[in-house]
Motif scaffolding. Structure first.
Motif, short mmCIF file in Angstrom:
data_model
loop_
_atom_site.label_atom_id
_atom_site.label_comp_id
_atom_site.label_asym_id
_atom_site.label_seq_id
_atom_site.Cartn_x
_atom_site.Cartn_y
_atom_site.Cartn_z
N SER A 13 0.83 -1.20 0.00
CA SER A 13 0.00 0.00 0.00
C SER A 13 0.87 1.26 0.00
CB SER A 13 -0.93 0.01 1.22
OG SER A 13 -0.17 -0.02 2.41
N ARG A 36 0.22 5.91 -0.15
CA ARG A 36 -0.75 6.99 -0.25
C ARG A 36 -1.09 7.30 -1.71
NH1 ARG A 36 0.57 12.19 3.16
NH2 ARG A 36 -1.52 12.66 2.38
N GLU A 81 -4.09 5.20 -2.71
CA GLU A 81 -5.30 5.21 -1.88
C GLU A 81 -6.55 5.49 -2.70
OE1 GLU A 81 -4.84 7.89 1.36
OE2 GLU A 81 -3.43 6.62 2.47
N GLY A 82 -7.54 4.62 -2.53
CA GLY A 82 -8.80 4.77 -3.24
C GLY A 82 -8.74 4.38 -4.70
N GLU A 130 -5.43 -1.54 -4.63
CA GLU A 130 -5.23 -2.26 -3.37
C GLU A 130 -4.11 -3.29 -3.51
OE1 GLU A 130 -6.73 -1.71 -0.56
OE2 GLU A 130 -8.27 -0.27 -1.22
N ARG A 131 -3.46 -3.57 -2.40
CA ARG A 131 -2.40 -4.57 -2.39
C ARG A 131 -2.92 -5.90 -2.95
NH1 ARG A 131 0.33 -6.05 3.28
NH2 ARG A 131 0.54 -3.77 3.23
N ASP A 174 6.43 7.39 1.93
CA ASP A 174 5.27 8.15 2.41
C ASP A 174 5.66 9.23 3.41
OD1 ASP A 174 3.08 7.14 0.99
OD2 ASP A 174 2.93 5.37 2.28
N ASN A 219 -4.85 11.90 -7.38
CA ASN A 219 -4.60 11.55 -5.99
C ASN A 219 -3.32 12.20 -5.49
OD1 ASN A 219 -5.35 10.17 -3.63
ND2 ASN A 219 -3.96 8.47 -4.08
#
Length: 515
Positions: free
Chosen positions: A113, A115, A118-119, A122-123, A161, A186
């Motif tokens: 995962s 940032r 995100e959304g 997915e892993r 991150d 994103n």
């Protein structure tokens, strides 16, 4: 537009697509070359920095590097392809030449995962991406972890991150990475925290202010072709400076059927913009006689346009500026957009500046936009959809749809064939579904049988493509019945053509136009 993203150009042919995706996310951005003055980079006030791809290899000693201060600004940084590789090298990682190159469609395994995902991802998921690389990251810089892998790149996506530093070996800016726009959004909205308040209305206001600041009380002449680009440029400039603008329409003898009359009617009668119409077909066709090389054609046409504009400007009492509807795809195929190292594909008649003898300066308010963005701007300016939605038509006109020598006779044959082709497209209700469609008259003659007699006439090629920005394109999948009907009409109605073929080449490897 308080939130700004800076894109550093390392010479990728698709750098401007990054800017386009960022704008689509509602965030203002600018492109600077990787070797821009560090003070300029620092003073830009970026909320995030994106490092573009490029043709070089970081395994060589003299290749481009990002300004070191980029990594000390305290803002998120995203490296794309070459941008990721130079980021790894500069921050302590290692890049090597790969024995498994990846060009075109590839698949990325989401290993962890981040940032950036995100959304979106997915892993454990597997997603299509678009690759174009011969090097790969061998070892990561300190602080980074691998969050994506592909068959040819064990570190296809990396993340830190904590510092908000990210790198992707693939190109999220192209449509062939289906989730790429979401990843870039994103990055600039979610990670960098940009507000997303930029729009075409904002660009309009900014462009008008820039035109007024550049022009002052000077006089401007605008080269008007009647196509979408020059039309939008003319209306935008007229809104900015009013009667200081005079449009000059030059008929070079290489226009589509009825185009000259339509341009005069629209701009002189409907928009009330001062317009000078000049029939210079004899001049252009005379200079092009015997010329076959496409680059020479473009340069002759560009130089002759300048000569004509210069004459007309003198008749008007002089002008300080020459306005053109130059777009970014013209620029990126001709010269580097911002002085960076992108490779020249072909020159464009309206790119590259003015001869030193001219005292006019260029005004090119659309130079950073793609065709679909220009159409959006045209609607923002209130232009009718009939004009805004027209297929692109190049400044050199039929000259680059006629490989080989240009003659008045061949131009007339091609003009008629093109008119028949577009008429059939409109009758089939396909005009708005196609990005660009046109006929090409080939420098080839073939034997045919017409009326029980032998014919030996030209071959006509038909071209139609779908695209969103002109940087990539696919041939339109006409059914056989349409092509057969169109070919029959062309052969029956256009004397001088006895064979019709259809071009199914995509871009790349081809270009949309033939020359």
């Amino acid at each position: 537009m308080t939130d700004r993203v800076l894109i550093l150009d390392f010479g990728s042919q698709v750098t401007q697509l990054i800017a386009r995706r960022v704008r689509e996310a509602g965030v203002y951005c600018e492109i600077l070359p990787f070797n821009a003055d560090p003070a300029r980079v620092s003073d830009f006030g970026a909320k995030a920095v994106i490092l573009s791809g490029g043709p070089a290899s970081v395994t060589q000693e003299t290749t481009p590097r990002a300004p070191d201060l980029v990594f000390d600004l305290g803002v998120p940084v995203l490296g794309i392809c070459y941008g990721m590789q130079t980021m790894m090298e500069q921050l302590g990682g290692k890049v090597e030449t790969s024995d498994h190159q990846e060009f075109g469609r590839a698949f990325l395994e989401v290993a962890d995962s981040a940032r950036l995902f995100e959304g979106v991802w997915e892993r454990g998921e597997r997603h299509q991406v678009w690759m174009s690389h011969g090097d790969r990251v061998l070892s990561l810089a300190p602080g980074f972890v691998t969050v994506g892998k592909s068959e040819g790149a064990p570190c296809a996506a990396v993340a830190d991150d904590g510092r908000r530093f990210y790198g992707v070996q693939f190109h999220p800016e192209v449509v062939h990475t289906p989730d790429g726009a979401r990843l870039l959004s994103n990055f600039v909205r979610g990670i960098a925290g940009c507000g997303g308040d930029w729009s075409m209305a904002a660009f309009r206001a900014q462009a008008i202010a820039q035109i007024r600041a550049q022009v002052g009380d000077g006089k401007v002449i605008c080269g008007l072709s009647g196509g979408v680009d020059s039309s939008v440029a003319a209306v935008l400039i007229h809104e900015a400076i009013g009667e200081q603008l005079t449009c000059i329409f030059v008929d070079h003898g290489l226009l589509r059927a009825g185009e000259a009359e339509q341009v005069v009617e629209v701009f002189r009668d409907h928009y009330n913009i001062p317009l000078v119409a000049r029939d210079a077909s004899d001049l252009f066709l005379g200079k092009l006689a015997g010329v076959e090389d496409p680059e020479r054609k473009r340069k002759i046409i560009g130089a002759t346009f300048i000569d004509v504009f210069e004459e007309e400007a003198a008749d008007l009492g002089g002008a300080d500026f020459l306005a053109q509807g130059t777009l970014y795809p013209d620029v990126i195929e001709s010269v580097s957009f911002t002085g960076g190292p992108s490779v020249t594909i072909k020159s464009h008649h309206n790119v590259g500046g003015l001869p030193e003898r001219m005292r006019m300066k260029l005004v090119e308010p659309l130079r950073e936009l793609f065709k679909d963005e220009v159409r959006e701007l045209g609607r923002e300016l209130g232009l009718p959809d009939k004009l805004v939605g027209r297929h692109p038509f190049p400044g050199p006109g039929l000259a680059i749809r006629m490989p080989g020598e240009i003659t008045r006779e061949k131009a007339e044959i091609l003009r008629k064939a093109d008119a028949v082709y577009l008429d059939e497209i409109r009758k089939a209700g396909l005009y708005d579904a196609i990005w660009q469609a046109f006929a090409v008259l080939l420098p080839v003659k073939t034997v045919g049988v017409m009326g029980d007699a032998r014919s030996y006439d030209h071959v006509c090629a038909l071209r139609a493509v779908t695209s969103t920005d002109g940087m990539t394109a696919e041939s339109y999948p006409f059914d056989h019945e349409f092509l057969a009907r169109t070919a029959t009409r062309i052969i029956n109605e256009v004397r001088g053509i006895n064979r019709v073929v259809y071009d199914v080449t995509s871009k790349p490897p081809g270009t949309i136009e033939w020359e």
